[in-house]
Design a protein around this motif. Structure first.
Motif, short mmCIF file in Angstrom:
data_model
loop_
_atom_site.label_atom_id
_atom_site.label_comp_id
_atom_site.label_asym_id
_atom_site.label_seq_id
_atom_site.Cartn_x
_atom_site.Cartn_y
_atom_site.Cartn_z
N PHE A 1 -9.32 -7.16 -27.02
CA PHE A 1 -8.08 -7.21 -27.79
C PHE A 1 -7.07 -6.17 -27.29
O PHE A 1 -5.87 -6.40 -27.30
N LEU A 2 -7.56 -5.04 -26.80
CA LEU A 2 -6.68 -3.99 -26.32
C LEU A 2 -6.06 -4.31 -24.96
O LEU A 2 -5.04 -3.73 -24.61
N ILE A 3 -6.67 -5.21 -24.19
CA ILE A 3 -6.12 -5.60 -22.90
C ILE A 3 -4.87 -6.44 -23.17
O ILE A 3 -4.94 -7.44 -23.88
N PRO A 4 -3.73 -6.04 -22.60
CA PRO A 4 -2.46 -6.69 -22.98
C PRO A 4 -2.20 -8.05 -22.32
O PRO A 4 -1.21 -8.24 -21.63
N GLU A 5 -3.08 -8.98 -22.51
CA GLU A 5 -2.85 -10.35 -22.05
C GLU A 5 -3.18 -11.29 -23.20
O GLU A 5 -4.15 -11.05 -23.92
N PRO A 6 -2.42 -12.34 -23.40
CA PRO A 6 -2.64 -13.22 -24.55
C PRO A 6 -4.03 -13.86 -24.58
O PRO A 6 -4.64 -13.96 -25.64
N ALA A 7 -4.54 -14.28 -23.43
CA ALA A 7 -5.84 -14.95 -23.41
C ALA A 7 -6.96 -14.00 -23.80
O ALA A 7 -7.84 -14.35 -24.60
N THR A 8 -6.95 -12.79 -23.27
CA THR A 8 -8.03 -11.85 -23.60
C THR A 8 -7.88 -11.36 -25.03
O THR A 8 -8.88 -11.10 -25.69
N SER A 9 -6.66 -11.23 -25.52
CA SER A 9 -6.46 -10.81 -26.91
C SER A 9 -7.00 -11.87 -27.88
O SER A 9 -7.65 -11.55 -28.86
N ALA A 10 -6.73 -13.13 -27.59
CA ALA A 10 -7.24 -14.21 -28.44
C ALA A 10 -8.76 -14.27 -28.39
O ALA A 10 -9.43 -14.44 -29.42
N LEU A 11 -9.33 -14.13 -27.20
CA LEU A 11 -10.79 -14.11 -27.06
C LEU A 11 -11.38 -12.91 -27.79
O LEU A 11 -12.41 -13.01 -28.45
N GLY A 12 -10.71 -11.77 -27.69
CA GLY A 12 -11.17 -10.57 -28.38
C GLY A 12 -11.18 -10.74 -29.89
O GLY A 12 -12.14 -10.34 -30.56
N ILE A 13 -10.11 -11.32 -30.44
CA ILE A 13 -10.06 -11.57 -31.88
C ILE A 13 -11.19 -12.51 -32.29
O ILE A 13 -11.86 -12.30 -33.30
N GLY A 14 -11.42 -13.55 -31.49
CA GLY A 14 -12.50 -14.50 -31.79
C GLY A 14 -13.86 -13.83 -31.78
O GLY A 14 -14.68 -14.07 -32.67
#
Length: 49
Positions: A23-36
């Motif tokens: 979630f801390l990595i500033p890219e939309p795909a990794t942030s969404a995966l992190g939230i999931g």
């Protein structure tokens, strides 16, 4: 009493930690995966409590 006895508590915590890092990595795909992953870990943790 080894680590294998406590894996039910450790695995969701690891998922939450990995999700937070993603979630801390500033890219939309990794942030969404992190939230999931964080949500999956939280639900898993509550289910076993």
């Amino acid at each position: 009493m080894g680590i294998s006895d406590n894996m039910e508590e450790v695995e969701p915590t690891i998922l939450i930690g990995i999700g937070f890092v993603l979630f801390l990595i500033p890219e939309p795909a990794t942030s969404a995966l992190g939230i999931g992953l964080m949500l999956l870990g939280i639900v898993w943790w509550i289910q076993w409590a």
